[in-house]
Design a protein around this motif. Structure first.
Motif, PDB file in Angstrom:
ATOM      1  N   SER A 234      42.713  55.253  41.737  1.00 38.32           N
ATOM      2  CA  SER A 234      42.769  56.711  41.614  1.00 38.32           C
ATOM      3  C   SER A 234      43.196  57.138  40.230  1.00 38.32           C
ATOM      4  O   SER A 234      43.348  58.328  39.959  1.00 38.32           O
ATOM      5  N   SER A 239      39.441  55.717  38.769  1.00 45.04           N
ATOM      6  CA  SER A 239      38.753  56.794  39.489  1.00 45.04           C
ATOM      7  C   SER A 239      37.280  56.864  39.099  1.00 45.04           C
ATOM      8  O   SER A 239      36.427  57.242  39.912  1.00 45.04           O
ATOM      9  N   MET A 268      37.046  60.615  47.601  1.00 44.96           N
ATOM     10  CA  MET A 268      35.923  60.246  46.747  1.00 44.96           C
ATOM     11  C   MET A 268      34.831  59.540  47.537  1.00 44.96           C
ATOM     12  O   MET A 268      33.715  59.400  47.054  1.00 44.96           O
ATOM     13  N   THR A 387      37.851  63.763  36.690  1.00 46.45           N
ATOM     14  CA  THR A 387      38.997  63.523  37.568  1.00 46.45           C
ATOM     15  C   THR A 387      40.242  64.207  37.008  1.00 46.45           C
ATOM     16  O   THR A 387      41.359  63.719  37.141  1.00 46.45           O
ATOM     17  N   GLY A 411      44.466  60.765  38.154  1.00 48.19           N
ATOM     18  CA  GLY A 411      43.258  60.913  37.352  1.00 48.19           C
ATOM     19  C   GLY A 411      43.565  61.082  35.877  1.00 48.19           C
ATOM     20  O   GLY A 411      44.284  60.298  35.273  1.00 48.19           O
ATOM     21  N   PHE A 442      40.745  66.398  42.101  1.00 51.33           N
ATOM     22  CA  PHE A 442      42.040  65.928  41.605  1.00 51.33           C
ATOM     23  C   PHE A 442      42.990  67.090  41.324  1.00 51.33           C
ATOM     24  O   PHE A 442      44.199  66.954  41.496  1.00 51.33           O
TER      25      PHE A 442
END
Length: 450
Positions: A234, A239, A268, A387, A411, A442
């Protein structure tokens, strides 16, 4: 500078208008100073504070030379190389600038007692130097961070192999965390017009890095159906690796450090997720010895999530802390592709699991122009999304870097330069409307948990 900002915010400004703007003698940039390089001496990395070393100061405006462009920066972003620069690890970046300055007469101006940092930007071309034909004053652009000279034949098969390859804003001066930035024209790419300035600025370095590392034949050459273990899935790099795996028909196995980060991966589209904190993996017994039992427990957990299969690719960037486990869990003939070492550069692994199982370790560093262009094209088409979780004003670059250093972010963390507020710069509202939830994913998670 006020005239430049007015033109940037006007939807009616023409290339002729931009060409007629007077350039300021100086501009504001986020810098580290040579005089401060010893300020953290004797401190652990975790205790070094970018808020103390990053300063906003006026610097003289450089004139673009042959093959260069001067860009008005609407927004930029924080990358881990900015964190490294700000804490002077693994060494101060002024050595990079000094060596660059000795290579070519035109590079001498990079050697300054200040270093303007930043390896991302979205903005507008203000001036071009001699020999620039593909880009024009007034073009809305983003920049990737590969700086090359291409005078050697070595770089003409893959520009990342150019002996004079450098990362702009890290190994060169006049980076993107500033009101203006100096780039080579072959760093420029079209701005995705369904994104705001700060959204468009955030993918550049990490998306291109992940693309080469995972998708390109210069990296792992991911294909449909591959199981891909993604550390920090993440985070800034992870990400994008997660999105690229999903978009390419692969199966990401996302490793995260909290339930909050696991939830982002689910949003996601990922299904196979390992919360390493909740499951208590400790790959090192102590400072000197790893624990192979933990590698085996980790591998077993991966197979539970993949229907009994080992991973084809390991997307590595933590380095020392995870590398032994990464080599172990890759399938026979699999690939461990590494682009960084955020937990330490000295990797240790049991070579029996590499050579006897015919595995490969591939080093991957940023991306060449074509790879960066393809990665940006995916963003422009709405296949891969920024992100960005939050954005700070240029005056608070130190705080932004601090949050990345302490892993307090999700992110990417953006920085507004000449853009007076978030949300500006969108021209393709139709494409944005189709992807607005993914674009804001995000941000929404940051708002939910803050």
């Amino acid at each position: 500078m006020d005239e430049i900002i007015s033109a940037l915010l006007s939807e009616d400004a023409t290339p002729h208008d931009f060409a007629g703007l007077r350039l300021p003698e100086s501009y504001r940039g986020a810098v580290v100073r040579k005089e401060d390089t010893g300020m953290f001496e004797g401190m652990s990395s975790a205790d070094k504070d970018p808020r103390k070393s990053l300063h906003l100061q006026d610097v003289p405006t450089p004139e673009p030379g042959p093959g260069e462009a001067l860009v008005a920066v609407m927004a930029s972003a924080i990358n881990y190389n900015t964190v490294w620069s700000s804490i002077f690890e693994p060494l101060p970046t002024f050595g990079f600038l000094e060596r660059y300055a000795r290579r070519f007469p035109g590079a001498a101006r990079h050697d300054q007692p200040y270093h303007v940092l930043g390896s991302d930007l979205a903005g507008v071309v203000l001036r071009t130097g001699p020999g620039v034909n593909a880009w024009h004053v007034g073009d809305r652009v983003v920049a990737h961070c590969l700086s090359v000279e291409l005078e050697s034949s070595d770089g003409h098969g893959d520009t990342m192999l150019d002996p004079e390859q450098r990362i702009w804003g890290f190994e060169t001066n006049f980076g993107g965390l500033a009101q203006l930035a100096l780039v080579k024209s072959n760093q420029l790419m079209p701005k995705p017009e369904h994104l705001s300035w700060e959204e468009a600025a955030s993918p550049g370095l990490v998306n291109s890095t992940a693309y080469r590392q995972l998708v390109s034949r210069n990296g792992a050459g991911m294909k449909q159906g591959d199981n891909v273990l993604i550390w920090g899935a993440s985070g800034g790099l992870g990400s994008y690796a997660t999105q690229l795996a999903l978009a390419g028909g692969a199966n990401p196995v996302c490793v995260v450090s909290s339930e909050q980060k696991a939830d982002i991966c689910r949003k996601m589209g990922a299904e196979a997720i390992i919360d390493r904190s909740a499951e208590g993996y400790r790959f090192w017994k102590d400072e000197h010895d790893q624990d192979p039992r933990e590698w085996k427990r980790f591998g077993k957990r991966i197979r539970e999530l993949t229907g009994g299969e080992d991973v084809d690719i390991v997307f590595e960037h933590p380095g020392r802390e995870t590398f032994g486990a990464s080599v172990y869990v890759a399938r026979k003939g699999g690939t461990i592709v590494t682009c960084a070492s955020t937990s330490g550069y000295r990797h240790e692994y049991d070579n029996r699991y590499l050579w006897m199982s015919l595995k490969k370790i591939v080093g991957s560093h940023f991306a060449n122009y074509r790879e960066a262009w393809e990665a940006n094209r995916l963003v422009a088409k709405g296949k891969i999304h920024p992100t960005l979780s939050k954005a700070y004003p240029l005056e608070e670059t130190g705080q932004a870097a601090y949050e990345v250093h302490r892993n307090l972010h999700q992110g990417k963390v953006g920085v507004l330069a000449l853009a007076p507020r978030e949300g500006l710069g969108v021209r393709d509202e139709e494409l944005r409307a189709r992807h607005v939830d993914a674009i804001n994913r995000f941000r929404q998670e940051e708002a939910r948990t803050s």
